[in-house]
Enzyme design. Structure first.
Site, PDB file in Angstrom:
ATOM      1  N   GLU A 266      35.689  47.865  42.426  1.00  0.00           N
ATOM      2  CA  GLU A 266      35.643  46.719  41.620  1.00  0.00           C
ATOM      3  C   GLU A 266      35.974  45.662  42.584  1.00  0.00           C
ATOM      4  O   GLU A 266      36.771  45.298  42.902  1.00  0.00           O
ATOM      5  CB  GLU A 266      36.416  46.779  40.433  1.00  0.00           C
ATOM      6  CG  GLU A 266      36.301  45.800  39.317  1.00  0.00           C
ATOM      7  CD  GLU A 266      36.927  44.698  39.234  1.00  0.00           C
ATOM      8  OE1 GLU A 266      36.707  43.589  39.517  1.00  0.00           O
ATOM      9  OE2 GLU A 266      38.078  44.644  38.778  1.00  0.00           O
ATOM     10  N   CYS A 300      38.446  38.254  39.233  1.00  0.00           N
ATOM     11  CA  CYS A 300      37.201  38.364  39.800  1.00  0.00           C
ATOM     12  C   CYS A 300      36.080  38.094  38.995  1.00  0.00           C
ATOM     13  O   CYS A 300      34.997  37.739  39.255  1.00  0.00           O
ATOM     14  CB  CYS A 300      36.976  39.932  39.955  1.00  0.00           C
ATOM     15  SG  CYS A 300      37.402  40.953  38.775  1.00  0.00           S
TER      16      CYS A 300
END
Length: 491
Positions: A266, A300
């Site tokens: 990720e 993120c």
């Protein structure tokens, strides 16, 4: 270590504070020799003194995990589930202590720390459902008396490398499902957040009754144990959350192992929030504010670009500017602070460079403020070009670029013109229009009329392009952390 800061009361007689490693059910001192001071990013106060792990410590952790996993995999589903229910009780009982640790160690505001505590709790509850959800299949075969059975089994040992921005949640997002499905885990948290990213989680699970060796935490320099962690022959699966360049390196290093591994990554993002010409302006402004400035933009999924249709662009910029000017920044422990300190000095340098690039490019600076230590006031730049370095790079800080699009088609082109594809959002009063737009966005996740920052434990999470590989949460993570074994029977 400052005992007034670490107020946890522990049942383990071997525990002597957050000062090293958790290996094979024992709290031990790292043998690498180096001592790292774990500091509060807001006031630089020392929270803990962490002795770093050596390669020998890493080997010991993986050996302990491998040995403990076989027995743990045979534990009944209800017994595994009970561990997570007890862990939830511990989270509930120690909520304020845990939130306090997140505020002090990661620079989280109390608002964000509360969200993270809730996410970790929800992840534990979801994990409690997983032991019974790992189900196999019986498949018909075109042969008399023949039956094909597919058994779903744990992969064995999972290696987890977690980040500093949502340390408790993003560690637990891999750790809890892996454990629930019968695997053992070795966790390497960020050196910026060794307690909330690893040692605190280990203590919670220890108190919840997780057997020794099933979860191990090694805190060490990436330069010493980083590559060895990725290429170690024991773990069958590695998960990493962090930047795209580091993720590439981990994938490459893991490929050098004697054992082929699955990789779950990720990675970075450049999330667009698109405001179409029929959007509810007030809701779009609110979402763009929270989506950009929650946890100082160090997420993120954070809204990295705000793309606005030209017909409402000026009104949006005016309203957004006014809203951001009202944002409170400063002490993260104050309940109404939205923007606290950046996590470390490297982040400060990076954000300063982004602001400098925006100014050098001549973009209109609508909101600015001081930079004092690790505290960066919110900044907003309008009339940003989508092709500029300022817009193309992930800004992990409280800086918002606003981009004008002449119409919906250009807004979509701008949204997709990036190497990343993690999260995204679109605002419109027409749900069908929003759905059609969302389906054309090149991202793993798109939210209609909502912020870009979402992570539910039972809902798929993951990105496209250079934002990662694999999927987290729910039935998706069950597939990542299990393997299928075909056994056929001929009667």
């Amino acid at each position: 270590m400052q005992q007034n800061i670490n107020s946890f009361v522990f049942s383990s007689p071997a525990y002597d504070g957050f000062n090293g490693q958790f290996i094979a059910g024992r709290w031990v001192t790292g043998t690498e020799g180096a001592l790292t001071l774990d500091r509060n990013p807001f006031d630089n106060a020392v929270l803990a003194e962490i002795t770093q792990a050596s390669l020998a410590d890493l080997d010991a952790a993986f050996a302990a995990a491998k040995e403990a996993q076989t027995t743990w995999a045979l534990t009944l589903p209800a017994e595994r589930a009970a561990v997570f229910l007890r862990a939830v009780s511990i989270l509930d009982a120690r909520k304020e202590e845990i939130i306090g640790w997140l505020v002090r160690e990661s620079g989280s505001t109390r608002i964000k720390a509360g969200v993270e505590w809730g996410a970790a709790r929800a992840g534990m509850l979801e994990a409690a459902t997983m032991p019974a959800a790992a189900q196999g299949h019986i498949i018909p075969v075109d042969r008399p008396g023949k039956e094909a059975r597919v058994y779903k089994k744990p992969v064995g040992v999972v290696g987890v490398i977690s980040p500093w921005n949502f340390p408790l949640h993003l560690s637990n997002r891999s750790v809890a499902p892996a454990l629930a499905l019968g695997n053992a885990v070795v966790l390497k948290p960020s050196n910026d957040t060794p307690v909330t990213g690893g040692l605190l989680l280990a203590k919670i699970y220890e108190e919840a009754g997780l057997p020794a060796g099933v979860l191990n935490v090694v805190v060490g320099s990436s330069g010493v144990i980083g590559d060895a962690f990725s290429r170690h022959p024991v773990p069958r699966v590695l998960t990493f959350t962090g930047s795209t360049p580091v993720g590439r390196h981990i994938a490459q290093t893991a490929g050098e192992s004697s054992l082929l591994k699955r990789i779950g990554l990720e990675l970075g993002g450049n999330a667009p929030l698109v405001v179409l010409d029929d959007a509810d302006l007030e809701k779009a402004v609110g979402a763009a504010l929270i989506g950009r400035f929650m946890h100082q933009g160090q997420i993120c999924m954070s809204t990295n670009r705000i793309i606005v249709d030209a017909s409402i662009y000026d009104r949006f910029v005016e309203a957004y500017t006014a809203a951001v000017k009202a944002v409170k920044y400063g002490d993260p422990n104050e309940p109404d602070t939205l923007v606290g300190p950046l996590c470390n000095d490297s982040q400060v340098r990076s954000v300063k460079a982004s602001i400098a690039r925006a100014r050098e490019s001549g973009f209109r600076e609508c909101v600015s403020g001081p930079i004092e230590g690790r505290l960066v006031a919110p900044h907003v730049f309008a009339d940003v070009t989508n092709t500029s370095d300022f817009a193309r790079n992930e800004i992990f800080g409280p800086v918002a670029p606003i981009i004008r699009a002449i119409n919906e088609a250009e807004a979509l082109a701008f949204a997709n013109d990036t190497e990343f594809g993690l999260s995204s959002a679109v605002f419109t009063r027409d749900e069908a229009r929003g759905l059609a737009f969302a389906q054309r966005i090149e991202a793993g996740m798109t939210h209609i009329n909502d912020i870009t920052v979402h992570d539910y434990p039972h809902v798929m999470f993951g990105g496209e392009k250079n934002s990662g590989l694999g999927r987290f949460n729910g039935r998706w993570i069950i597939e990542e952390f299990t393997t299928d074994h075909l056994i056929s029977v001929q009667r």
